[in-house]
Design a protein around this motif. Structure first.
Motif, PDB file in Angstrom:
ATOM      1  N   LEU A 146       0.915  -1.044   0.276  1.00 19.25           N
ATOM      2  CA  LEU A 146       0.049  -0.312  -0.161  1.00 19.25           C
ATOM      3  C   LEU A 146       0.794   1.153   0.057  1.00 19.25           C
ATOM      4  O   LEU A 146       0.550   2.104  -0.683  1.00 19.25           O
ATOM      5  N   VAL A 147       2.043   1.499   0.697  1.00 14.66           N
ATOM      6  CA  VAL A 147       2.818   2.644   1.043  1.00 14.66           C
ATOM      7  C   VAL A 147       3.728   2.706  -0.371  1.00 14.66           C
ATOM      8  O   VAL A 147       4.146   3.470  -1.008  1.00 14.66           O
ATOM      9  N   ASN A 148       4.127   1.966  -0.784  1.00 12.81           N
ATOM     10  CA  ASN A 148       5.560   1.673  -1.040  1.00 12.81           C
ATOM     11  C   ASN A 148       5.347   1.212  -2.934  1.00 12.81           C
ATOM     12  O   ASN A 148       7.058   1.082  -3.621  1.00 12.81           O
ATOM     13  N   ASP A 149       4.512   1.210  -3.094  1.00 14.29           N
ATOM     14  CA  ASP A 149       4.096   0.802  -4.124  1.00 14.29           C
ATOM     15  C   ASP A 149       4.892   0.202  -4.947  1.00 14.29           C
ATOM     16  O   ASP A 149       5.529  -0.243  -6.220  1.00 14.29           O
ATOM     17  N   VAL A 150       5.339  -1.600  -4.416  1.00 14.05           N
ATOM     18  CA  VAL A 150       5.944  -2.372  -4.334  1.00 14.05           C
ATOM     19  C   VAL A 150       4.907  -3.729  -5.216  1.00 14.05           C
ATOM     20  O   VAL A 150       3.670  -3.292  -5.433  1.00 14.05           O
ATOM     21  N   ASP A 151       5.276  -4.161  -6.168  1.00  6.84           N
ATOM     22  CA  ASP A 151       4.464  -5.319  -6.740  1.00  6.84           C
ATOM     23  C   ASP A 151       3.926  -6.612  -6.608  1.00  6.84           C
ATOM     24  O   ASP A 151       4.230  -7.364  -5.649  1.00  6.84           O
ATOM     25  N   VAL A 152       2.930  -6.770  -6.791  1.00  5.93           N
ATOM     26  CA  VAL A 152       1.730  -7.308  -4.965  1.00  5.93           C
ATOM     27  C   VAL A 152       2.692  -8.640  -5.568  1.00  5.93           C
ATOM     28  O   VAL A 152       2.268  -9.478  -4.218  1.00  5.93           O
ATOM     29  N   THR A 153       2.353  -9.291  -6.617  1.00  5.22           N
ATOM     30  CA  THR A 153       2.769 -11.028  -6.556  1.00  5.22           C
ATOM     31  C   THR A 153       4.316 -11.098  -5.884  1.00  5.22           C
ATOM     32  O   THR A 153       4.439 -11.852  -5.220  1.00  5.22           O
ATOM     33  N   GLU A 154       4.880  -9.987  -6.656  1.00  7.30           N
ATOM     34  CA  GLU A 154       6.303 -10.460  -5.397  1.00  7.30           C
ATOM     35  C   GLU A 154       6.707 -10.759  -3.878  1.00  7.30           C
ATOM     36  O   GLU A 154       6.817 -11.127  -4.376  1.00  7.30           O
ATOM     37  N   ARG A 155       5.748  -8.917  -4.100  1.00  5.69           N
ATOM     38  CA  ARG A 155       6.325  -9.536  -2.537  1.00  5.69           C
ATOM     39  C   ARG A 155       4.779 -10.201  -1.594  1.00  5.69           C
ATOM     40  O   ARG A 155       5.458 -10.307  -0.610  1.00  5.69           O
ATOM     41  N   LEU A 156       3.653 -10.846  -2.228  1.00  8.59           N
ATOM     42  CA  LEU A 156       3.167 -12.220  -1.277  1.00  8.59           C
ATOM     43  C   LEU A 156       4.093 -13.199  -1.668  1.00  8.59           C
ATOM     44  O   LEU A 156       4.113 -14.204  -0.897  1.00  8.59           O
ATOM     45  N   THR A 157       4.405 -13.733  -2.758  1.00  6.65           N
ATOM     46  CA  THR A 157       6.151 -14.475  -2.501  1.00  6.65           C
ATOM     47  C   THR A 157       6.819 -14.620  -2.119  1.00  6.65           C
ATOM     48  O   THR A 157       7.044 -15.338  -1.203  1.00  6.65           O
ATOM     49  N   GLN A 158       7.282 -12.917  -1.096  1.00  3.23           N
ATOM     50  CA  GLN A 158       8.511 -13.251  -0.270  1.00  3.23           C
ATOM     51  C   GLN A 158       7.721 -13.293   1.155  1.00  3.23           C
ATOM     52  O   GLN A 158       8.447 -13.941   1.589  1.00  3.23           O
ATOM     53  N   ALA A 159       6.709 -12.916   0.899  1.00  9.25           N
ATOM     54  CA  ALA A 159       5.754 -13.378   2.158  1.00  9.25           C
ATOM     55  C   ALA A 159       5.256 -14.891   2.826  1.00  9.25           C
ATOM     56  O   ALA A 159       5.767 -15.214   3.515  1.00  9.25           O
TER      57      ALA A 159
END
Lengths: 481, 459
Positions: free
Chosen positions: A451-464
């Motif tokens: 929400l805050v840093n405009d990162v790629d959704v799929t990439e960030r969720l893969t990391q999570a």
């Protein structure tokens, strides 16, 4: 000499500071349920011990509650005092904790030091953790209330209400065919709508789907004197879990950890990506406003009451609070769902009361009698009325219908109706996961980043997903079979 | 593999005598080598030699050798003090002890120990035992209420560091080389020359290189590991910010408040009040001021000037600034208090002499008052830094909870988040051990550098 003294002072100050840092950890504000009052009061409050009729000391029953606000802690204290008056041979004593985790950690430590409470209040996401917890010699800390009741229909004159518990809570908390803990505060996510703003924008009914929310927001944004944003809800993993339930997606393997222990979590499922992408879309177009804090119940509720947003997705636990405090037409509705996927069902949230193992028969009966008294139809109905948590037993619900409460307060019925509309599937029951608290933290952390840093959704969720699975597998390494 | 380490330690003991001890005898070489081997073997044997298990590789193995080296170094320092005493190279504390011995304190050797016992008992129970338990926890994977725990050796530490061992060796060596290089250059220059200015710049660059080297040594995250570089950077920014802002403002306000004014003592007392407030309350206060929905400041800006103040929790810069402001405001009273006391110890004769010599107020401050304040400044530097490291948890928890996306999550916040809130005791303990090492390192460095330049007046 001056020199030496100063160095000594420096060292002393350092030691003092290093020792002192522990005290600051007590202010953990990891509230997992909204607090309707702002003033935290963590003081120990003892219910007045009523005079013990007949000879002998009253048997003490320590009851640890993870609420600290006037309304909810006050209710617990009042009912404890009523029970003590009715059963003078017992003395139920309420102690307040700032959060569920604080109460739980304190209870586990108290078990090992030999001074445990008899009943503690612990939340739904940590059910697996409570079932798994053992003391220093490896015995489970908690005892199943179903086993302890052992088929009795009343205990010390208090009718057993466990069999009367509504289906949504029954299905959630039944593990291996038995209730381990006694359901208490149970809610679900509903949407609160400022109908004054919605009507002004030409919308007569609260939006039911994601698409309708977007359309409504578009209309509201076009208002000349409209609110600064359209909608908000806390960045709490519970809303993510609700959305997965609605879309029929599992969060954990083995039927969400219900047919066997979950060993894997899915944070990159289609349902997850749909929801987070929708959320990010609302945020990017300025419709969703993020308060900037994770698990921010107060900030989001303030934004709604201050009419900075027209819609608020929130816990039904504060229905009465919003009805009382809104200076506009407040209408509750079902949580909006993804219209492109078949609706499966919303799940519950809240907490139950866990009974510790190791009491003697008299004390255990007292604790069981109190648990059943605490949620008897009158008390359960009153609890519902002062908060908005659902009436936990069918009898309480029937009584509220008979009393005409729902005609008087239609918003209070939405939560029960939404839960009744859910299918009984593992997805809509919600997950039982080890280290769920940590995994929830990983989820909200990733969403904040998105929400805050405009990162790629799929990439960030893969990391999570990677982090969450490691966290779960480590938990299973310690607790698993 | 362990054997290589022990042989290395023996060699270290030998070299130590060769280069640092004046009277060298074969026995001393032997004693020193044995002591180094003994010191080096403490950690591997306490940890069950897990650092040398066949499956251990890379950074874990390096940490195992590193701990052996530390053990050997500690043993050698002890051996040296023993040799020095033999050689009659007594230091100050020995002279002090001799003074006591020759005085009226002729009693049994056990008397001091009895007198010390209560203090030692408290230290052991409340300080040393928890510290040792923290070290033990940091090598385990464990949770509260778990039926078992797993020995993970150095994993909790190695996952906070970069994966390649050579970086862990090379970066600190480069940084140390730069620091000593700059110091060497500085010692070859004289004041006022261009070369001195260059050397000054090089000194600053070398100090920065230490921070950069540390940054590069920490893990960039990924693979399920935490991005510890981000935690480090956040900690450095916020700690330095709190110390610089808090001390500068403290000095400025104290300088103004020190002038004789009517009712001065009353408002000098008022100035100290923020210190009596707990970090949590400071957090709540600033939250109430800057909160985008309910904040006083944001409301005032909007209704008076029509300025839409952005949500401070969504911008890294604003969030960190807000935390620095709140935290340094809370310590401000403390700094003022000490600087006020400090001004009273500045020699008035010197100030008067400076006035007679025609020094401007600014010159008087820089050349006379400021050097006179150096002991206080030094003391405050240590206490403020300790405060910034350990005590701003509650402020952060109320203002940002680490938002945005961990950009205000300093080390202590991260430790409590992981160790307490998420219940991962081993990783929390490992991070607190790192913080412990950092505080010791910084304090030693401060005593070595600032301590040297501090003037303590007449003593």
């Amino acid at each position: 000499m001056k020199h030496r003294l100063l160095i000594l002072l420096t060292i002393l100050a350092m030691v003092a500071a290093a020792c002192g840092d522990d005290s600051s950890t007590e202010t953990t504000a990891a509230g997992d349920q909204p607090a309707t009052t702002q003033a935290p009061d963590t003081a120990t409050t003892a219910a007045p011990a009523t005079t013990a009729g007949g000879g002998g000391e009253a048997i003490n029953i320590d009851f640890w509650v993870a609420f600290s606000d006037e309304a909810r802690l006050g209710f617990s204290e009042e009912k404890a005092a009523a029970f003590n008056a009715k059963h003078p041979e017992y003395n139920v004593e309420v102690t307040s904790f700032a959060s569920y985790n604080d109460a739980f950690d304190a209870a586990v430590l108290a078990v090992d030091s030999g001074e445990p409470p008899e009943i503690i209040h612990f939340f739904e996401a940590a059910t697996r953790q409570a079932l798994d917890a053992v003391d220093a010699s490896g015995n489970p800390i908690f005892k199943s209330v179903t086993d302890a009741i052992g088929g009795r229909t009343d205990i010390l004159g208090e009718p057993v209400v466990l069999d009367d518990v509504v289906d949504a809570a029954r299905n959630y908390y039944t593990v291996d065919g038995s209730f381990y803990s006694m359901p208490w505060n149970t809610s679900t996510t509903v949407m609160f709508n400022n109908m004054d703003i919605l009507n002004a924008a030409g919308i007569t009914e609260p939006p039911a789907t994601w698409g309708e929310v977007e359309a409504a927001c578009e209309a509201i944004a076009a208002l000349p004197d409209g609110p600064s944003a359209c909608i908000t809800w806390p960045n709490h993993s519970w809303f993510v879990e609700q959305s997965l339930g609605q879309q029929g997606e599992l969060l954990g393997n083995n039927d969400n950890g219900r047919s066997d222990r979950a060993t894997e979590v899915y944070l990159t499922s289609d349902g997850m990506l749909n929801y987070v992408n929708w959320w990010k879309g609302l945020s990017d177009s300025g419709y969703y406003t993020y308060t900037g804090l994770q698990r921010d119940w107060d900030g989001t509720s303030n934004a709604y009451l201050a009419e900075e947003v027209a819609m608020l997705i929130y816990s039904s636990s504060d229905t009465t609070f919003f009805d009382t405090n809104a200076s506009f037409t407040n209408q509750a509705s079902f949580m909006p769902y993804n219209e492109n996927v078949d609706y499966v069902g919303n799940l519950i949230g809240g907490a139950t009361l866990w009974m510790l193992d190791g009491m003697d028969a008299a004390q255990e009966d007292g604790a069981l009698a109190f648990l059943n008294f605490f949620s008897n139809p009158e008390n359960a109905a009153e609890w519902h009325q002062i908060t908005g948590y659902i009436p936990i037993t069918k009898t309480a619900e029937a009584q509220l219908v008979a009393d005409g409460w729902y005609e008087e307060s239609p918003n209070s019925k939405v939560a029960s109706d939404q839960l009744a509309a859910a299918e009984n599937t593992p997805a809509s029951l919600g997950a039982l996961l080890g280290n769920f608290v940590g995994i929830r933290d990983i989820i909200t952390g990733a969403i904040e980043d998105i929400l805050v840093n405009d990162v790629d959704v799929t990439e960030r969720l893969t990391q999570a997903n990677e982090e969450a699975n490691r966290s779960l597998s480590e938990y299973e390494q310690l607790f698993g079979g | 593999m362990l054997i290589i380490g022990l042989i290395g330690a023996a060699g270290l003991g030998f070299l130590y005598v060769r280069f640092f001890i004046q009277r060298r005898t074969p026995i001393r070489y032997a004693v020193s080598s044995v002591a180094a081997v003994g010191g080096a073997s403490v950690t591997p044997f306490a940890m069950g030699q897990c650092g040398f298990a066949p499956e251990t590789t890379g950074v874990d193995r390096l940490l195992a050798y590193g701990l052996m080296a530390v053990g050997a170094a500690v043993a050698l320092v002890i051996v040296r003090s023993f040799f020095d005493r033999r050689d009659g190279l007594s230091n100050e504390s020995d002279a002090f002890a001799g003074e006591i011995r020759s005085g009226g304190y002729r009693m049994g050797w056990w008397v001091p120990w009895v007198l010390l016992a209560p203090t030692l008992a408290i230290l052991v129970v409340f300080l040393y035992t928890p510290a040792i338990q923290t070290f033990t926890l940091s090598t385990r994977l464990t949770r509260l209420g778990a039926p078992r725990s797993v020995d993970v050796c150095f994993r909790n530490f190695s996952e906070l560091l970069v994966a390649e061992p050579w970086r862990l060796v090379a970066y600190p060596l480069i940084a140390i080389g730069l620091v000593y290089g700059a110091r060497f250059w500085l010692s070859r220059t004289s004041p006022g020359t261009w070369s001195r200015r260059g050397a000054d710049l090089a000194t600053i660059a070398a100090a920065l290189s230490v921070f950069i080297a540390l940054y590069a040594m920490f893990s960039p995250g990924g693979g399920g590991n935490v991005d510890f570089r981000a935690v480090y950077l956040t900690t450095v920014i916020i700690s330095v910010g709190v110390v610089v802002v808090g001390m500068t403002l403290g000095l400025a306000v104290a300088y103004l408040a020190y002038r004789s004014l009517r009712g001065g003592s009353a408002y000098r007392t008022l100035l100290i009040w923020p210190y009596a407030i707990s970090p949590a309350v400071a957090g709540v206060l600033f939250f109430m001021i800057f909160d985008p929905t309910a904040g006083i400041f944001t409301h005032a800006m909007e209704s008076w000037f029509g300025i839409d103040v952005p949500n401070y929790r969504e911008s890294t810069l604003l969030a960190q600034t807000a935390i620095i402001l709140a935290s340094s405001w809370k310590i401000l009273g403390y700094n003022i208090l000490f600087y006020l006391a400090g001004f009273q110890s500045v020699s008035l004769d010197q100030v008067e002499a400076a006035v007679i010599d025609g020094a401007s107020p600014w010159q008087r401050f820089v050349k006379v008052v400021w050097p006179g304040l150096s002991p206080i400044t030094f003391f405050l530097l240590v206490t403020n830094l300790t405060y910034a490291f350990f005590e701003i948890y509650a402020t952060i928890d109320f203002m940002t909870k680490g938002a945005p996306a961990g950009d205000t999550s300093v080390a202590i916040y991260e430790i409590i988040r992981i160790g307490v809130n998420n219940g991962d005791l081993g990783r929390g303990a490992a991070q607190s051990v790192l913080l412990f090492i950092a505080v010791i390192g910084i304090t030693l460095w401060q005593f070595r550098t600032s301590g040297r330049r501090v003037t303590y007046g007449g003593a």
